[in-house]
Design a protein around this motif. Structure first.
Motif, short mmCIF file in Angstrom:
data_model
loop_
_atom_site.label_atom_id
_atom_site.label_comp_id
_atom_site.label_asym_id
_atom_site.label_seq_id
_atom_site.Cartn_x
_atom_site.Cartn_y
_atom_site.Cartn_z
N GLN A 1 46.84 67.69 25.95
CA GLN A 1 48.11 68.38 25.77
C GLN A 1 47.92 69.87 25.49
O GLN A 1 48.71 70.71 25.93
N ASN A 2 46.82 70.19 24.80
CA ASN A 2 46.52 71.59 24.49
C ASN A 2 45.98 72.34 25.71
O ASN A 2 46.07 73.58 25.76
N TYR A 3 45.41 71.59 26.66
CA TYR A 3 44.83 72.22 27.85
C TYR A 3 45.38 71.53 29.11
O TYR A 3 44.66 70.83 29.82
N PRO A 4 46.65 71.72 29.38
CA PRO A 4 47.27 70.99 30.51
C PRO A 4 46.67 71.33 31.86
O PRO A 4 46.78 70.53 32.80
N ASP A 5 46.05 72.50 32.00
CA ASP A 5 45.51 72.92 33.29
C ASP A 5 44.00 72.69 33.41
O ASP A 5 43.39 73.12 34.38
N VAL A 6 43.42 72.02 32.42
CA VAL A 6 41.97 71.75 32.42
C VAL A 6 41.76 70.25 32.62
O VAL A 6 42.49 69.43 32.05
N PHE A 7 40.74 69.89 33.40
CA PHE A 7 40.42 68.48 33.58
C PHE A 7 39.82 67.93 32.29
O PHE A 7 38.79 68.40 31.81
N ILE A 8 40.49 66.93 31.73
CA ILE A 8 40.01 66.24 30.53
C ILE A 8 39.86 64.76 30.87
O ILE A 8 40.82 64.11 31.29
N GLY A 9 38.65 64.24 30.67
CA GLY A 9 38.40 62.83 30.90
C GLY A 9 38.07 62.12 29.60
O GLY A 9 37.59 62.74 28.64
N ILE A 10 38.32 60.82 29.56
CA ILE A 10 38.12 60.04 28.34
C ILE A 10 37.07 58.97 28.56
O ILE A 10 36.92 58.43 29.66
N ASN A 11 36.32 58.65 27.52
CA ASN A 11 35.23 57.69 27.56
C ASN A 11 35.20 56.98 26.21
O ASN A 11 35.64 57.50 25.20
N GLY A 12 34.67 55.75 26.23
CA GLY A 12 34.47 55.03 24.98
C GLY A 12 35.34 53.79 24.87
O GLY A 12 36.56 53.89 24.78
N GLY A 13 34.71 52.63 24.90
CA GLY A 13 35.42 51.39 24.64
C GLY A 13 36.32 50.90 25.75
O GLY A 13 37.04 49.90 25.56
N VAL A 14 36.33 51.53 26.90
CA VAL A 14 37.19 51.10 27.99
C VAL A 14 36.52 49.92 28.70
O VAL A 14 35.39 50.03 29.19
N VAL B 1 38.91 58.79 33.62
CA VAL B 1 38.46 57.75 32.70
C VAL B 1 37.06 57.34 33.11
O VAL B 1 36.75 57.23 34.30
N MET B 2 36.22 57.14 32.12
CA MET B 2 34.80 56.85 32.35
C MET B 2 34.44 55.53 31.69
O MET B 2 34.66 55.34 30.49
N LEU B 3 33.90 54.61 32.47
CA LEU B 3 33.41 53.33 31.96
C LEU B 3 31.89 53.34 31.95
O LEU B 3 31.27 53.94 32.84
N GLY B 4 31.32 52.67 30.97
CA GLY B 4 29.87 52.56 30.89
C GLY B 4 29.42 51.14 31.07
O GLY B 4 29.39 50.60 32.17
N ARG B 5 29.11 50.48 29.96
CA ARG B 5 28.54 49.14 30.03
C ARG B 5 29.47 48.11 30.65
O ARG B 5 29.02 47.15 31.25
#
Length: 339
Positions: free
Chosen positions: A204-217, A233-237
């Protein structure tokens, strides 16, 4: 050396990625993942900058052209070394250079990089700026929301502000703190509580920047829910242990036509890949260890895993082991019988 494929929409949301995982996301794993998804963004294991500069580059950096889009994750804190390692990675044909600011292992801490860099945003900024100065591909950062007793509101904001001011093209955020003392790397993946809302606020603070999420997905349902708030969104294991999940990524995340998995084609591709690897002096187990999660929850999966785990390490083991394993789950039993 692979030829880089230019992609003007590299960071056009949404993006689904498979996380960098030490000892897991090597070139053999990525080759298999790419057979299941043509669109997912794949990351290498973390490669320490010194190793990229001085090590055996074909072993550390080599990859198949089919792996694109593929990103090289670097570990380090010395701007000059990161710059040189990034230049080498770009020359090898990677689509992106990613800086590790999230790994909490003792070995990484002893080199003063990884998650401990959350405490020194200026060092991260210097590394990003140095890499941006020598490559024309995206330079990104993968970080935590904080470490130890840091306030995640302040820590993540300071890291993001510094990295983006230095020219970072994207931020991937593991939505947990890392505890540098008292928790093992494995415990750091599970014990610190997830705070997805903190990552949403960053976006929300950086609407024009690519922000991806990781962890527990764990599932594509969860991934799609996150994509309502962030760009990637980033998946691992979860993606590694249940690889069939990857076959739905292109349709559900990227809007490609839905298709069923052609297991015969995947079997044949992996057999041909294994044959080429063996001809170069490699071992079958280097490849088959990554195939264990292909048929999670399917009848015959246990026997599939047994064959790959036991037969692939026997002297003289060849691609026929892969055929036998697939036959255990009902794929191409006639070929296995002939072999």
């Amino acid at each position: 050396m692979p030829v880089k494929k230019q992609n003007a929409n590299y960071f056009k949301a949404p993006v689904f990625a498979v996380a960098p995982m030490l000892d897991w996301t090597d070139r053999h794993c990525r080759y298999l993942l790419r057979l299941l998804s043509k669109r997912a963004l794949l990351y290498t294991e973390m490669v320490v900058a010194d190793a990229a500069i001085h090590g055996k580059r074909d072993r550390l950096l080599g990859f198949a052209p089919s792996e694109h889009p593929v990103a090289l994750q670097l570990g380090g804190s010395d701007a000059a070394k990161l710059s040189e390692a990034a230049r080498i990675g770009a020359d090898w044909g990677y689509d992106e250079i990613n800086l590790n600011v999230g790994c909490p292992s003792d070995r990484v801490q002893s080199g003063t990089f990884g998650a401990c860099l959350m405490r020194t945003p200026d060092v991260v900024a210097a590394g990003v700026a140095a890499m941006k100065a020598v490559v024309d591909i995206p330079v990104t950062v993968k970080c935590r929301i904080g470490v130890d007793d840091q306030d995640p509101e302040q820590a993540l904001d300071m890291l993001a502000k510094a990295a983006l001011a230095a020219g970072a093209d994207a931020l991937w955020v593991h939505a947990r703190k890392a505890w540098l003392q008292g928790l093992s790397p494995r415990e750091n993946r599970d014990i610190p509580p997830l705070d997805y809302d903190r990552v949403y606020r960053l976006k929300q603070n950086y609407p024009d920047v690519f922000i991806g999420i990781n962890g527990g997905v764990q599932t594509l349902d969860q991934a799609e829910a996150h994509l309502a708030h962030v760009d990637g969104v980033m998946l691992g294991r979860a993606a590694y242990h249940d690889m069939a999940l990857m076959a739905d990524v292109d349709a559900r995340v990227y809007g490609e036509p839905a298709t069923s998995i052609d297991w015969i084609a995947i079997r044949d591709a992996m057999m041909a890949y294994a044959e080429a690897h063996l001809a170069q002096g490699g071992k079958l187990g280097n490849i088959t260890r990554h195939m264990i999660g292909l048929f999670s929850g399917i009848d015959g999966a246990r026997r599939f895993r047994q064959i790959l785990s036991s037969d692939a390490v026997k002297p003289g083991a060849g691609p026929e082991v892969i055929a036998r394993a697939f036959a255990a789950v009902g794929v191409g039993s006639e070929l296995a019988a002939a072999g």
